[in-house]
Enzyme design. Structure first.
Site, PDB file in Angstrom:
ATOM      1  CE  LYS A  97       0.541 -28.244 -22.802  1.00  0.00           C
ATOM      2  NZ  LYS A  97      -0.191 -29.488 -22.621  1.00  0.00           N
ATOM      3  CD  GLN A 140      -2.678 -31.042 -20.205  1.00  0.00           C
ATOM      4  OE1 GLN A 140      -2.469 -30.252 -21.125  1.00  0.00           O
ATOM      5  NE2 GLN A 140      -1.714 -31.750 -19.649  1.00  0.00           N
ATOM      6  CG  ASP A 177      -0.681 -32.828 -27.645  1.00  0.00           C
ATOM      7  OD1 ASP A 177       0.431 -32.265 -27.634  1.00  0.00           O
ATOM      8  OD2 ASP A 177      -1.431 -32.886 -26.654  1.00  0.00           O
TER       9      ASP A 177
END
Ligand code: NDP
Length: 281
Positions: A51, A95, A118
């Site tokens: 990322k 995460q 997300d």
């Protein structure tokens, strides 16, 4: 059989985004993504590195927040609240997995909806199910983009998803439904799985079991999307679909690696840029 080249498509998306970021910078907006990682999970480290590389390529500033393995919920929420009000941050990504003492759903709830790139905050999840503008979680979003790019008709198609996780299966169901597909979702309790998968025009595997989907589970000419990222016995990365076997039946098939994975990251970048664009006065 044609291979869906997720890597090339993701590259095209990233290069368009780079132009958009250049335009934003001219307007004085520097897109910025904050990534929170708790503990020392090896797979997570690989994912966040990919990322950060994508951010660097596009011109998005990447800020990593590494918290200790023994971080408590108050400390995690405190960081999220600080990032929520920081005007220089456009996207917040937490995460997974998190250490056991932390409740990931409680944490997702606290991420500001307008920075939830997300798409895991329940408000965004709800908006997706109502077919309203929202941040769509990156893997399902990437799959829809791929299907559209390869001109796969979604309206009226029968899509069968194997896997009902909150991060892939369920949001993908909503995305496909919003595109007027007829969707069936299967899971570990589904009876006669292969009878259902064989009826799919579009079959999506998000199971987490190496080479699980075999040719006998696939209809002749079906489009097959492999979300899985698994290590086989030789330590090689493989998908949930037995690529060689299924390639005899499928009309379109995604490889692993080089299929859904790069698209997931490209759509994360897309969401960060989308968020940054809302700052244009
Ligand atoms: P989860 O483990 O959360 O979910 C797996 C799903 O598969 C569950 O719904 C489970 O059913 C179902 N399942 C398990 N065994 C069977 C079976 N024998 N028959 C039918 N269904 C079954 O996984 P994720 O959704 O998080 O991830 C799935 C895969 O995708 C993993 O390999 C992961 O690494 C990969 N992944 C890849 C991404 C990418 O960017 N390419 C992004 C995210 C994930 P039940 O609910 O009943 O337990």
């Amino acid at each position: 059989m044609e291979i869906i080249d997720g890597k090339a498509l993701a590259q095209k998306i990233r290069s368009n985004l780079k132009n958009e970021v250049d335009e934003l910078k001219k307007k004085g907006i520097q897109p910025r993504l904050a990534v929170i990682m708790v503990g020392d999970d090896k797979a997570s480290k690989v994912y966040v590195k990919n990322k950060s590389k994508a951010c660097e390529e596009i011109g998005i500033e990447y800020k990593e927040y590494l918290l200790e393995e023994n971080t408590n919920m108050d400390e995690l929420l405190n960081l999220i609240h600080i990032l929520n009000v920081d005007k220089n941050i456009h996207g917040i990504l937490l995460q997974s997995p998190l250490p056991k003492q932390l409740d990931i759903n409680e944490a997702f709830k606290e991420i500001a909806t307008e920075k939830d790139v997300d798409g895991f905050n329940p408000i965004n999840v709800g908006k997706l199910s109502l077919n309203q503008d929202c941040f769509i979680s990156c893997t399902p979003f990437g799959i829809i983009k791929m299907l559209e790019e390869y001109n796969v008709p979604l309206e009226g198609a029968h899509a069968v998803i194997v896997g009902r996780s909150n991060i892939v299966g369920k949001p993908l169901l909503q995305c496909l439904l919003n595109k007027n597909a007829t969707v069936t979702i299967c899971h570990s309790k589904t009876k006669n799985l292969e009878q259902t998968t064989k009826t799919a025009d579009i079959l999506i595997a998000a199971i987490g079991k190496p080479n699980f989907i075999k040719a006998n589970m696939v209809r002749e000419g079906a489009v097959v999307i492999d979300v899985g990222i698994n290590r086989n016995e030789e330590g090689k990365i493989v998908g949930d679909v037995d690529f060689e076997d299924v390639s005899k039946k499928a009309s379109l098939l995604t490889p692993v690696p080089g299929g859904v994975g790069p698209m997931t990251i490209a759509m994360l970048m897309f969401n960060v840029v989308k968020s940054a664009k809302t700052r244009i006065k």
